[in-house]
Every structure is written in C-alpha cells, then in structure tokens.
Design an enzyme around this catalytic site. Structure first.
Site, PDB file in Angstrom:
ATOM      1  N   TYR A 105      17.597  30.499   6.842  1.00 49.71           N
ATOM      2  CA  TYR A 105      16.528  31.363   7.317  1.00 49.71           C
ATOM      3  C   TYR A 105      16.621  31.591   8.824  1.00 49.71           C
ATOM      4  O   TYR A 105      16.942  30.681   9.592  1.00 49.71           O
ATOM      5  CB  TYR A 105      15.159  30.739   7.014  1.00 49.71           C
ATOM      6  CG  TYR A 105      14.742  30.836   5.573  1.00 49.71           C
ATOM      7  CD1 TYR A 105      14.509  32.078   4.976  1.00 49.71           C
ATOM      8  CD2 TYR A 105      14.565  29.694   4.808  1.00 49.71           C
ATOM      9  CE1 TYR A 105      14.105  32.171   3.648  1.00 49.71           C
ATOM     10  CE2 TYR A 105      14.167  29.769   3.481  1.00 49.71           C
ATOM     11  CZ  TYR A 105      13.945  31.005   2.910  1.00 49.71           C
ATOM     12  OH  TYR A 105      13.552  31.092   1.601  1.00 49.71           O
TER      13      TYR A 105
ATOM     14  N   LYS B 141       0.837  -1.200   0.000  1.00 49.20           N
ATOM     15  CA  LYS B 141       0.000   0.000   0.000  1.00 49.20           C
ATOM     16  C   LYS B 141       0.876   1.255   0.000  1.00 49.20           C
ATOM     17  O   LYS B 141       2.102   1.175   0.159  1.00 49.20           O
ATOM     18  CB  LYS B 141      -0.931  -0.002   1.215  1.00 49.20           C
ATOM     19  CG  LYS B 141      -0.210   0.028   2.561  1.00 49.20           C
ATOM     20  CD  LYS B 141      -1.203  -0.028   3.708  1.00 49.20           C
ATOM     21  CE  LYS B 141      -0.473   0.004   5.057  1.00 49.20           C
ATOM     22  NZ  LYS B 141      -1.395   0.030   6.202  1.00 49.20           N
TER      23      LYS B 141
END
Length: 344
Positions: free
Chosen positions: A242, A33
């Site tokens: 950042y 899956k």
C-alpha cells in the site's frame, strides 16, 4: 496451510519458573492473567501446576473462573481486581481469592461472603491498585482481625533495578505491613531479580515465565512462523504494498507472507521489521497490512516455505524494541488466527 503458527514451549515455560523459584527466598506463584500472556492460560497453568505451582494470579474473576475449570479444586487463585460488583457468586462457588483494593470492596466482601478467604492489595506508590497508606491505616486493625491470606503491593520500576523508586516502595511497604503476622508479597519478575529483601513470603513472576525481560536468562517460550503464500520477481523501480512505500533499488525477489496487523504484527513495524529464514534476516518490503506483508528474500539461496517472526534470532523483546513497545504487548497482541502447537 495458510495460517501462521504459534509454537509454545511449555517445558521452557516451566524451566523459567523453576529458575525463578530457585532464586526466590519464599513460595513462588505464577501470574497467568490475559490468557497466560496471550499463550493460553489453561495450557500454561496446567503445565505450571504439574511443575509445582500452587498459587496463581489473574486479573479478573472471569479469568479466575476459566482457570478454576482448567485446574480443578486445590490451587489458590488470587484475583487482582478484587471483589467487584457482580462477582460474589463466582468468588464463592469457585473458591477464588479477591485481592481487596478499597474500603468499599472490603465492605462488599465481608457483607456478602463472611468468612470467605481474601487478600489485600496496598498502594506503595504506583497509584494503580490498592489501598493508599492513609486508607489502610484507618481500617488496618479491623482488616487484620479478618485474617487475610496475603497482603501485596506492586513495584512500579522493577525493570530498572537502580531506580530509587524501588527502595522507596520497599520502605513504604514495610511500614504498612511489618509485624502484622500476615504473609506478604511485593516481587514480580523484576523484584525477584533484585534480591531477597524484596521477596517476602510470596513471589509472583509473570513476564519472566514467558521468556521476557528483565529475566535475561529466560528460555524462549514463544516462536512464530508465517507461511509464504506467493513469491515474485520485480524489477528495479517497482513498488510493493500500500502507498508504494517500498521501491526496489535492484531486481528483487519478494515473498508475500500470510500474517499482518490482525495477527498482532503492528502496522507501526512497517520499514523496521525483518523476518528470518533460519538465521538470515529478510526485511519487510512496504507496509504491514491486515493479513499479509511483502518480504525481501532476494539474498536467500532458496524460496522459503515460511519465515519466522519470533525465534532465537528475534525474541519477544527485540521485536518489541523495533516496535517501540514492550514484550508484554507483543505477546498479548498475538491473535487467535494462529495455529497453536504446544510442546511439553
């Protein structure tokens, strides 16, 4: 090449399945899956089918349809979500086997596709999918007359072998299914490792196939290399990334690599993650951004062309531990921007 590379070792994947199959006292299927846990269900399942897998498990009928297109007729494809509204044509045309989860699904299935193969999923205590004991006992005799191909349940704590929940669920599952003469399944990877009393007629390993815990003997299946786009020297006191969150404590050399949280490298790993040049760890400098991150390579003797996120030094589970999550999430979060290279 600016794209990061995801290398998938299908030979290792099949070796993991064979090892788990050898531990099983019954038929061993495979869970593919979520696009084969993020590694490509079509390639993964095709390799496993060549290795001997005849029964596969997926989450939804849509996943089952894609898998049938890859595998062709023959292998059994069981669908955990059962027979959902709108799935009838796919289930019928593509010979999918829904794992029925409720009385409503059972009615939908027998009314729309009388005589079509189905399985049953029971809730033995996890409270996720499947019929609860009272619901099951109310319809059990009627369902058994329809001869389901498989009765299954799922263990909630199989990654903790000593957890009393395992023995409790085993007892409940036996009470719900003993003597019915229908093939049964309870064990995924963790259940396989707990011993034969959990194996019943079908085991269905998932994460262990892909190199994850709790299968400690698993071979590595996924390796990720990130390209170095640029290198620079910075002075003590300069910052990277950042928010100026990383400040150089010495003259440093910084490599900017081309991958970030858009590639499944969680921003939460900022300040916790290292990448590897061979067996040498190089700490990430500053925040993980969308497409890139800085890495401190000051202690290397050379400028690398790439740095590894997943390799023999940093596995799916050690990376997951750094991120405060599990290997399943690491694998299934790997994005589609990776250049995928399959071996085997």
């Amino acid at each position: 090449m600016a794209n990061a590379t995801l290398k998938i070792d299908l030979d290792a994947l099949c070796a993991n399945w064979k090892t788990l199959a050898a531990l099983s006292a019954s038929e061993t299927g495979a869970v593919v899956k979520a696009d084969g846990y993020g590694l490509g269900a079509e390639r993964v399942a095709t390799a496993l089918a060549r290795a001997g897998v005849r029964t596969f498990f997926v989450a939804t009928s849509e996943e089952g349809a894609s898998l049938r297109a890859a595998l062709g007729p023959g292998p059994t494809i069981n669908v955990f979500a059962g027979h959902m509204s709108g799935d009838t044509d796919m289930i019928s045309d593509l010979q999918l086997t829904p794992m029925i989860n409720s009385i409503d699904q059972m009615l939908r299935h027998v009314e729309a596709l009388p005589g079509h193969t189905f399985g049953v999923q029971l809730d033995s205590g996890m409270n996720r999918l499947g019929m609860e004991p009272a619901e099951w006992h109310a319809v059990r005799d009627i369902v058994i007359e329809q001869r389901p191909s498989l009765i299954m349940s799922h263990l909630a704590c199989a990654d903790e072998p000593d957890n009393p929940m395992n023995a409790y669920q085993l007892e409940v599952f036996n009470e719900m299914t003993e003597g019915l003469g229908i093939p049964r399944s309870l064990a995924a990877t963790g259940g396989i490792l707990m011993g034969k009393e959990y194996h019943f007629d079908m085991t269905r390993p998932g994460i262990g196939l892909y190199g994850g815990q709790p299968f400690t003997d698993a071979q590595i299946v996924a390796r990720v290399s990130l390209p170095v786009i640029q290198t620079r020297d910075i002075e003590e006191g300069e910052t990277v990334g950042y928010g100026n969150s990383w400040i150089a404590k010495r003259p440093s050399r910084i490599a900017t690599v081309g991958a970030g949280y858009a590639d499944g490298i969680f921003r939460a790993l900022s300040g916790k993650l290292s990448l590897f040049h061979r067996d040498s760890p190089c700490p990430v400098a500053g925040r993980v951004s969308m497409d890139s991150m800085g890495v401190d390579i000051t202690d290397l003797s050379e400028d690398p062309k790439h740095l590894d996120l997943l390799n023999s030094e940093q596995t799916v589970d050690s990376l997951a531990q750094a991120a405060g999550t599990i290997g399943y999430e690491i694998l299934t979060s790997l994005g589609q921007r990776y250049t995928r290279r399959y071996k085997g």
